[in-house]
Design a protein around this motif. Structure first.
Motif, short mmCIF file in Angstrom:
data_model
loop_
_atom_site.label_atom_id
_atom_site.label_comp_id
_atom_site.label_asym_id
_atom_site.label_seq_id
_atom_site.Cartn_x
_atom_site.Cartn_y
_atom_site.Cartn_z
N ALA A 138 36.57 26.61 35.84
CA ALA A 138 38.03 25.93 36.06
C ALA A 138 39.23 26.76 35.29
N LYS A 139 39.17 27.33 33.94
CA LYS A 139 40.19 28.02 33.55
C LYS A 139 39.90 29.61 33.84
N LEU A 140 39.23 30.00 34.83
CA LEU A 140 39.05 31.64 34.68
C LEU A 140 40.37 32.19 34.97
N GLY A 141 40.21 33.24 34.14
CA GLY A 141 41.34 34.25 34.29
C GLY A 141 40.95 35.50 34.99
N ARG A 142 40.91 36.72 34.17
CA ARG A 142 40.65 38.12 34.83
C ARG A 142 39.19 38.44 34.36
N VAL A 143 38.86 39.45 34.82
CA VAL A 143 37.27 39.89 34.65
C VAL A 143 37.57 41.51 34.52
N VAL A 144 36.78 42.04 33.68
CA VAL A 144 36.92 43.48 33.50
C VAL A 144 35.55 43.87 33.25
N MET A 145 34.78 44.63 34.02
CA MET A 145 33.64 45.23 34.20
C MET A 145 33.59 46.62 33.57
N LEU A 146 32.46 47.05 32.66
CA LEU A 146 32.51 48.25 32.23
C LEU A 146 31.26 48.78 32.65
N ALA A 147 31.00 49.84 33.64
CA ALA A 147 29.86 50.35 34.20
C ALA A 147 29.01 49.31 34.59
N PRO A 148 29.43 48.51 35.69
CA PRO A 148 28.65 47.69 35.87
C PRO A 148 27.63 48.32 37.38
N PRO A 149 26.28 47.84 37.37
CA PRO A 149 25.23 48.29 38.55
C PRO A 149 25.76 47.23 39.74
N ASN A 150 26.87 47.38 40.32
CA ASN A 150 26.89 46.29 41.23
C ASN A 150 26.31 46.51 42.48
N GLN A 151 26.01 47.69 42.69
CA GLN A 151 25.08 48.01 43.99
C GLN A 151 23.59 48.35 43.57
N GLY A 152 23.34 47.83 42.39
CA GLY A 152 21.96 48.25 41.71
C GLY A 152 22.22 49.85 41.34
N SER A 153 21.09 50.23 40.89
CA SER A 153 20.85 51.59 40.26
C SER A 153 19.46 52.19 40.75
N GLU A 154 19.50 53.54 41.27
CA GLU A 154 18.39 54.35 41.78
C GLU A 154 17.60 54.75 40.59
N VAL A 155 18.14 54.54 39.25
CA VAL A 155 17.06 54.86 38.06
C VAL A 155 16.16 53.66 38.30
N HIS A 168 38.82 34.54 30.22
CA HIS A 168 38.58 36.12 30.96
C HIS A 168 37.26 36.33 30.43
N PHE A 169 36.65 37.39 31.11
CA PHE A 169 35.41 38.03 30.96
C PHE A 169 35.56 39.36 30.71
N THR A 170 35.14 39.99 29.76
CA THR A 170 34.65 41.48 29.76
C THR A 170 33.45 41.88 29.63
N THR A 171 32.87 42.91 30.43
CA THR A 171 31.38 42.79 30.31
C THR A 171 30.81 44.24 30.32
N HIS A 172 29.76 44.51 29.91
CA HIS A 172 29.23 45.89 29.82
C HIS A 172 27.95 45.76 30.90
N SER A 173 27.72 46.85 31.77
CA SER A 173 26.56 46.70 32.47
C SER A 173 26.14 45.70 33.13
N LEU A 174 24.82 45.02 32.60
CA LEU A 174 24.15 43.89 33.16
C LEU A 174 25.03 42.76 32.93
N GLY A 175 25.77 42.74 31.96
CA GLY A 175 26.61 41.44 31.70
C GLY A 175 27.69 41.24 32.98
N GLY A 176 28.12 42.34 33.54
CA GLY A 176 28.68 42.10 34.91
C GLY A 176 28.26 41.18 35.97
N ILE A 177 26.66 41.54 36.06
CA ILE A 177 25.99 41.09 37.15
C ILE A 177 25.59 39.57 36.72
#
Length: 239
Positions: A99-116, A78-87
Motif C-alpha cells: 500500500a505505501k510502496l515508494g521507489r525501488v533501486v536494484m543493484l546488479a539484479p539478475p532480471n533476465q537470469g544469469s548464464e552462469v 522504499h526498497f533497495t536490493t542487491h542481486s537476488l533481493g531484487g528478484i
C-alpha cells in the motif's frame, strides 16, 4: 552526499534493504548507515538465502522488512536490493500489492537470469556453495526471473556493474558483466532509469558512488547522468 529527507507530519520514509545470494545483512551495513544519516528509517533485513526457494524467501524477506518499517508508522516504504533481493521484490509484487510502496533501486539484479547458472549450476558442489535459490536464477525453463511481469506498477531504478573479478564466470556471460550477471540481463521493461558503474557484483553495494546514486533515485526518481542539467544535483559521478 544526499540531503536529509524532509520531515513530515505523516511520518518518515523507510527503506527496506535486501541482500543478495549467500550474503547477510552485514553486506548492506554501509548503505544502511548512509540512508539513516540521510533521514530514512531503515530495515536492513537478514534472511537465509541459501536454504529456501525464491517463492518462500519472497514472502519471508519482504514481509519482514515491511513489518520493521511499519513499527515506525512510515508514510512510504522504499526498497533497495542487491542481486537476488531484487528478484524477491519482483516476485512479491507480482502477487501482492504494498500500500505505501515508494521507489525501488536494484543493484546488479539478475532480471533476465544469469548464464552462469546455466553453465555451472550442475557442477558438483555448486548448489552447496551458492544455495538453493541459485538454480532458479538461470535462463532456462526453470528460471524464476523470466516468469515475472515487467515493472510498470512502481518506480524502478537499476544499477549494473561492469567490472569482474570472476574471469571464469565471465566466460559464460555473453555481454559486458560484473562477474555474475551481464549488463543486459539486469534490465527490465518498465524501469524508469538505468546506469552502469565500474564495480563488481560482489562489492557494488559498498561503493560510495552507488550509494549516492541510490539516495538520489529514492529522492528524485532518476539517477544523475553525464551532461545532466538537474539543478538539484550533488553528484558528479563517472559512469
Amino acid at each position: 552526499m544526499a540531503l536529509p529527507v524532509a520531515a513530515s507530519a505523516e511520518g518518515p520514509e523507510c527503506v527496506v534493504l535486501l541482500h543478495g545470494l549467500s550474503r547477510t545483512d552485514y553486506s548492506m551495513k554501509k548503505l544502511e548507515r548512509e540512508l539513516a544519516e540521510s533521514g530514512y528509517s531503515v530495515a536492513n533485513t537478514d534472511y537465509d538465502s541459501r536454504h529456501h526457494s525464491i517463492e518462500e524467501l519472497a514472502d519471508v524477506a519482504v514481509e519482514s522488512g515491511i513489518a520493521q518499517c511499519e513499527q515506525h508508522l512510515v508514510r512510504k516504504i522504499h526498497f533497495t536490493t542487491h542481486s537476488l533481493g531484487g528478484i524477491l521484490v519482483r516476485h512479491y509484487l507480482a502477487r501482492k500489492p504494498i500500500a505505501k510502496l515508494g521507489r525501488v533501486v536494484m543493484l546488479a539484479p539478475p532480471n533476465q537470469g544469469s548464464e552462469v547458472i546455466d553453465v555451472f549450476g550442475n557442477m558438483p558442489g555448486f548448489q552447496m556453495f551458492s544455495g538453493e535459490p541459485a538454480l532458479q536464477l538461470g535462463t532456462g525453463s526453470d528460471s524464476v526471473p523470466l516468469t515475472l511481469p515487467p515493472a510498470h506498477e512502481y518506480e524502478l531504478g537499476i544499477i549494473a556493474g561492469t567490472r569482474s573479478i570472476s574471469p571464469l564466470f565471465s566466460l559464460a556471460l555473453p555481454d559486458r558483466d560484473d562477474g555474475k550477471v551481464s549488463v543486459e540481463s539486469t534490465k527490465i521493461d518498465g524501469m524508469n532509469d538505468f546506469i552502469e558503474v565500474p564495480y563488481t557484483h560482489t562489492f557494488i553495494m559498498q561503493r560510495q558512488e552507488v550509494i549516492d546514486q541510490t539516495l538520489y533515485f529514492l529522492r528524485n526518481g532518476h539517477f544523475i547522468h553525464h551532461n545532466s542539467d538537474d539543478s538539484d544535483s550533488t553528484l558528479q559521478p563517472t559512469l
